[in-house]
Design a protein around this motif. Structure first.
Motif, PDB file in Angstrom:
ATOM      1  N   LYS A 125       0.498  -0.982   0.138  1.00  0.00           N
ATOM      2  CA  LYS A 125       0.100  -0.074  -0.016  1.00  0.00           C
ATOM      3  C   LYS A 125       0.624   1.612  -0.167  1.00  0.00           C
ATOM      4  O   LYS A 125       0.705   2.014  -0.638  1.00  0.00           O
ATOM      5  N   LEU A 126       1.756   1.741   1.159  1.00  0.00           N
ATOM      6  CA  LEU A 126       2.957   2.370   0.215  1.00  0.00           C
ATOM      7  C   LEU A 126       3.682   2.695  -0.488  1.00  0.00           C
ATOM      8  O   LEU A 126       4.233   3.531  -0.847  1.00  0.00           O
ATOM      9  N   THR A 129       1.411   3.993  -3.245  1.00  0.00           N
ATOM     10  CA  THR A 129       1.296   5.578  -2.715  1.00  0.00           C
ATOM     11  C   THR A 129       2.133   6.271  -3.911  1.00  0.00           C
ATOM     12  O   THR A 129       2.952   5.706  -4.155  1.00  0.00           O
ATOM     13  N   ASP A 130       1.041   7.265  -4.774  1.00  0.00           N
ATOM     14  CA  ASP A 130       1.676   8.108  -5.834  1.00  0.00           C
ATOM     15  C   ASP A 130       2.198   9.424  -5.174  1.00  0.00           C
ATOM     16  O   ASP A 130       1.183  10.436  -4.372  1.00  0.00           O
ATOM     17  N   LEU A 219       2.787  11.853   3.533  1.00  0.00           N
ATOM     18  CA  LEU A 219       2.024  10.617   3.248  1.00  0.00           C
ATOM     19  C   LEU A 219       1.275  10.382   4.894  1.00  0.00           C
ATOM     20  O   LEU A 219       1.402  11.654   5.877  1.00  0.00           O
ATOM     21  N   ASP A 220       0.395   9.308   4.522  1.00  0.00           N
ATOM     22  CA  ASP A 220      -0.556   9.248   5.483  1.00  0.00           C
ATOM     23  C   ASP A 220       0.408   9.386   7.055  1.00  0.00           C
ATOM     24  O   ASP A 220       1.149   8.370   7.486  1.00  0.00           O
ATOM     25  N   TRP A 223       1.906   5.411   8.417  1.00  0.00           N
ATOM     26  CA  TRP A 223       2.849   4.887   7.945  1.00  0.00           C
ATOM     27  C   TRP A 223       4.009   5.084   9.331  1.00  0.00           C
ATOM     28  O   TRP A 223       5.056   4.705   8.390  1.00  0.00           O
TER      29      TRP A 223
END
Length: 301
Positions: A125-126, A129-130, A219-220, A223
């Motif tokens: 998922k990481l 990530t764009d 990033l979220d 993470w």
């Protein structure tokens, strides 16, 4: 390219002291990775014993995972001298800046993870990530901004940065490799460290934040969740302070239990936390190494 054929590249840097942390981290990535891509781990190794390397090699299924050890001395360019800060962080912490140089040249990106992390969701998922046009993606640090008194960039004003400039934690980096190499980021980091010697803090987290000020993808935050903050629903747990292998560990009990859940699936199973004296001895050792390096650098200069 289909998701199945994609290869995820992950770089981690460590010395022998933290081979045990690496074991749990590798296992946590494997246990939570369900999307089918092959994962190639590249370990920048500063003196892991052959015995521990042999143990680490038994952790992952070789059909789905690659595990490569790159000696730190061979990764560091011959003419490059690492900066010396006053922290007890080991020299190997600086090696994250070389992550794009040790993976295959055709790899378009790489993830750098600190060795004191545990991944509790699928790392793909990481990976997918764009991060847009940015060269690097990171998570904002809990100190939040460059003007934070206990972290941050103490000379932010002299560098022309606004006090509310966001400050990231360098323990997790999502890097576009080609752009990083073209910009010669290691050289920029070393130069920034030299020019701002008296303000250096937290190893290369300072120069990375200076070089990438206002130029990083956010990033979220899940993470990179600090164990001392006990953040709920983390994607990656980060043991930034006292590691879960010590009796003096002072972070989230849930995070510590999760660490041991994965450690117990490795050759380090049934390990019990050790005395805080060992932790303090390691800190002294790292500081002595840095002090002697400072002396050698002065003689060279």
């Amino acid at each position: 390219m289909s998701m199945q054929q994609d290869t995820i590249y992950i770089v981690i840097a460590t010395d022998n002291h933290y081979a045990i942390l690496l074991a749990a981290l590798l296992k946590s990535v494997e246990q939570n990775h369900t999307s089918g891509e092959r994962i190639e781990f590249y370990i920048i190794d500063n003196g892991i014993t052959s015995e521990n390397i042999a143990k680490l090699k038994t952790i992952l299924n070789p059909e789905a995972y690659g595990l490569h050890f790159c000696n730190m001395k061979s990764v560091l360019p011959k003419d490059m001298v690492l900066p010396v800060d006053g922290s007890a962080l080991p020299f190997v912490a600086y090696m994250r800046m070389f992550a794009p140089y040790i993976i295959p040249p055709e790899a378009e990106k790489v993830l750098y993870l600190d060795v004191d992390m545990i991944v509790v969701t699928d790392i793909s998922k990481l990976w997918h990530t764009d991060i847009g046009d940015y060269m690097v993606g990171c998570v904002q640090d809990h100190s939040q901004v460059v003007s934070c008194e206990w972290a941050g960039i103490r000379n932010y004003a002299q560098l022309g940065l606004s006090p509310d400039t966001k400050y990231f934690n360098s323990g997790l980096l999502h890097i576009k490799t080609k752009a990083w190499r073209e910009a010669n980021i290691p050289e920029q980091i070393i130069r920034c460290s030299e020019e701002n010697k008296e303000y250096l803090s937290l190893a290369d987290q300072y120069p990375l934040n200076v070089v990438f000020a206002n130029k990083w993808f956010e990033l979220d935050p899940r993470w990179n969740c600090k164990a001392i903050l006990d953040i709920k629903d983390p994607y990656i747990m980060h043991f930034i302070d006292i590691k879960p292998i010590y009796k003096s560990y002072n972070g989230s009990k849930y995070y510590q239990d999760t660490f041991y859940k994965y450690l117990d699936m490795t050759p380090w199973a049934n390990y019990s936390p050790v005395s805080n004296y060992i932790r303090l001895w390691r800190k002294v050792y790292y500081k002595l190494v840095k002090a002697s390096s400072k002396m050698i650098n002065k003689k060279r200069g």
